[in-house]
Design a protein around this motif. Structure first.
Motif, PDB file in Angstrom:
ATOM      1  N   ARG A   1      73.412  25.116  48.644  1.00  0.00           N
ATOM      2  CA  ARG A   1      72.071  25.400  49.176  1.00  0.00           C
ATOM      3  C   ARG A   1      72.155  26.032  50.556  1.00  0.00           C
ATOM      4  O   ARG A   1      71.386  26.944  50.888  1.00  0.00           O
TER       5      ARG A   1
ATOM      6  N   GLU B   1      61.992  29.537  53.015  1.00  0.00           N
ATOM      7  CA  GLU B   1      62.502  29.099  54.316  1.00  0.00           C
ATOM      8  C   GLU B   1      62.994  30.277  55.143  1.00  0.00           C
ATOM      9  O   GLU B   1      62.737  30.353  56.351  1.00  0.00           O
ATOM     10  N   ARG B   2      63.713  31.205  54.496  1.00  0.00           N
ATOM     11  CA  ARG B   2      64.243  32.365  55.211  1.00  0.00           C
ATOM     12  C   ARG B   2      63.117  33.246  55.738  1.00  0.00           C
ATOM     13  O   ARG B   2      63.158  33.740  56.863  1.00  0.00           O
TER      14      ARG B   2
ATOM     15  N   HIS C   1      72.924  29.669  50.042  1.00  0.00           N
ATOM     16  CA  HIS C   1      71.770  30.419  49.533  1.00  0.00           C
ATOM     17  C   HIS C   1      70.773  30.732  50.657  1.00  0.00           C
ATOM     18  O   HIS C   1      70.160  31.803  50.651  1.00  0.00           O
ATOM     19  N   ARG C   2      70.617  29.818  51.593  1.00  0.00           N
ATOM     20  CA  ARG C   2      69.693  30.071  52.694  1.00  0.00           C
ATOM     21  C   ARG C   2      70.178  31.202  53.602  1.00  0.00           C
ATOM     22  O   ARG C   2      69.389  31.808  54.322  1.00  0.00           O
ATOM     23  N   ARG C   3      71.479  31.487  53.579  1.00  0.00           N
ATOM     24  CA  ARG C   3      72.063  32.532  54.416  1.00  0.00           C
ATOM     25  C   ARG C   3      72.081  33.896  53.728  1.00  0.00           C
ATOM     26  O   ARG C   3      72.429  34.901  54.347  1.00  0.00           O
TER      27      ARG C   3
ATOM     28  N   THR D   1      62.738  28.117  47.118  1.00  0.00           N
ATOM     29  CA  THR D   1      62.681  27.360  48.372  1.00  0.00           C
ATOM     30  C   THR D   1      63.469  28.057  49.478  1.00  0.00           C
ATOM     31  O   THR D   1      63.006  28.174  50.613  1.00  0.00           O
ATOM     32  N   CYS D   2      64.672  28.535  49.141  1.00  0.00           N
ATOM     33  CA  CYS D   2      65.502  29.223  50.137  1.00  0.00           C
ATOM     34  C   CYS D   2      64.839  30.505  50.619  1.00  0.00           C
ATOM     35  O   CYS D   2      64.884  30.832  51.812  1.00  0.00           O
ATOM     36  N   ARG D   3      64.230  31.238  49.718  1.00  0.00           N
ATOM     37  CA  ARG D   3      63.558  32.479  50.102  1.00  0.00           C
ATOM     38  C   ARG D   3      62.368  32.192  51.019  1.00  0.00           C
ATOM     39  O   ARG D   3      62.127  32.915  51.997  1.00  0.00           O
TER      40      ARG D   3
END
Length: 277
Positions: free
Chosen positions: A120, A169-170, A123-125, A165-167
């Motif tokens: 995870r 947050e980014r 993915h956030r990076r 979710t990652c998209r």
């Protein structure tokens, strides 16, 4: 110092061909003249790490030259890090990421086939997430849920929720968009009714959650044949040719070219090597 473009190969289901896709993208970018760094977050399997170790040894033993990526082993303890606390794993990842991101044009990250804290974090990076899936409703189940009677798409599923979710947050924290491409991988050589059904559901889900659909790699013998040498179809030349060449190898090169084009990269020269724009 400029930051590398981060490519994450992800899917929470094992056996989808993540590592095969990862090594082919990395080597194709290298042959395009890009400076590439790699991180293997599958702390137990380490398929990508083994591939580049094989590559280094084969090239040395045969007096051949081919481009190599920058590497940063997550741990010198084998699978010891896999047994450590999640916070320790994420801290190791962040340290490795910080070291490599400023040294390369592309940082390619291969993730495990499960939902982990370290996956995870990767993915956030990401700037680009590449998700290979086999030509099967078994693989699609990680992306979307279908009605068992009508096969109509009902909702997105576990992995889609992770990427969503990652998209979000980014976009909130850095005002950056994460591109997401789902690859139809290991397609059977003949058309089938199941594929048509799956095509319709994949395209419907792509409109719903916002990914692009691209071609993956077929289940070809050449991809498996070259792995023990640490080589890919992009490496083959008059100097580097550990297996006999055939027309199937030409088709495999074209397949890799199509994959790179779908991701936003393009081939450069007449030798059909693959390059980054």
């Amino acid at each position: 110092m400029s930051q590398a473009s981060v490519i994450v190969i992800g899917n929470e289901k094992g056996g989808a061909g993540k590592s095969t896709i990862a090594i082919h993208i990395a080597v194709a970018l290298l042959h395009g003249g890009a400076k590439v760094a790699v991180l293997d977050l599958d702390l137990r399997q380490q398929t990508m790490g083994h591939f580049f170790s094989n590559r280094r040894q084969w090239l040395a033993a045969n007096g051949a030259e081919a481009p190599m990526p920058l590497e940063h082993p997550m741990s010198s303890q084998g699978d010891g890090l896999a047994k450590s606390a999640e916070a320790d794993q994420v801290a190791r990842f962040e340290a490795a990421f910080a070291e490599l991101a400023g040294q390369a044009d592309f940082l390619l990250i291969d993730t495990p086939g499960s939902d982990t804290a370290i996956s995870r974090a990767a993915h956030r990076r990401a700037d680009l997430i590449v998700t290979p899936m086999n030509d099967s409703f078994v693989d699609f189940d990680m992306l979307g849920v279908v009605d068992p009677v009508t096969l109509d798409l009902k909702r997105h599923s576990l992995y889609s929720e992770t990427v969503w979710t990652c998209r979000k947050e980014r976009a909130t924290l850095e005002r950056k968009q994460i591109d997401w491409v789902v690859l139809r991988n290991r397609l059977a050589p003949t058309e089938a009714r199941n594929r048509k059904r799956l095509d319709e559901r994949v395209n419907a889900l792509s409109r719903k959650v916002g990914f692009r659909v691209g071609p993956g790699l077929r289940d070809r013998v050449i991809y498996r044949e070259l792995f023990p040498f640490g080589l890919t179809i992009a490496d083959l030349s008059p100097v580097i040719r550990p297996v006999a060449m055939s027309l199937q190898h030409v088709a495999a090169r074209q397949e890799l070219r199509a994959l790179m084009s779908a991701l936003g990269f393009t081939g450069l020269d007449e030798s059909e090597r693959i390059a980054a724009e």
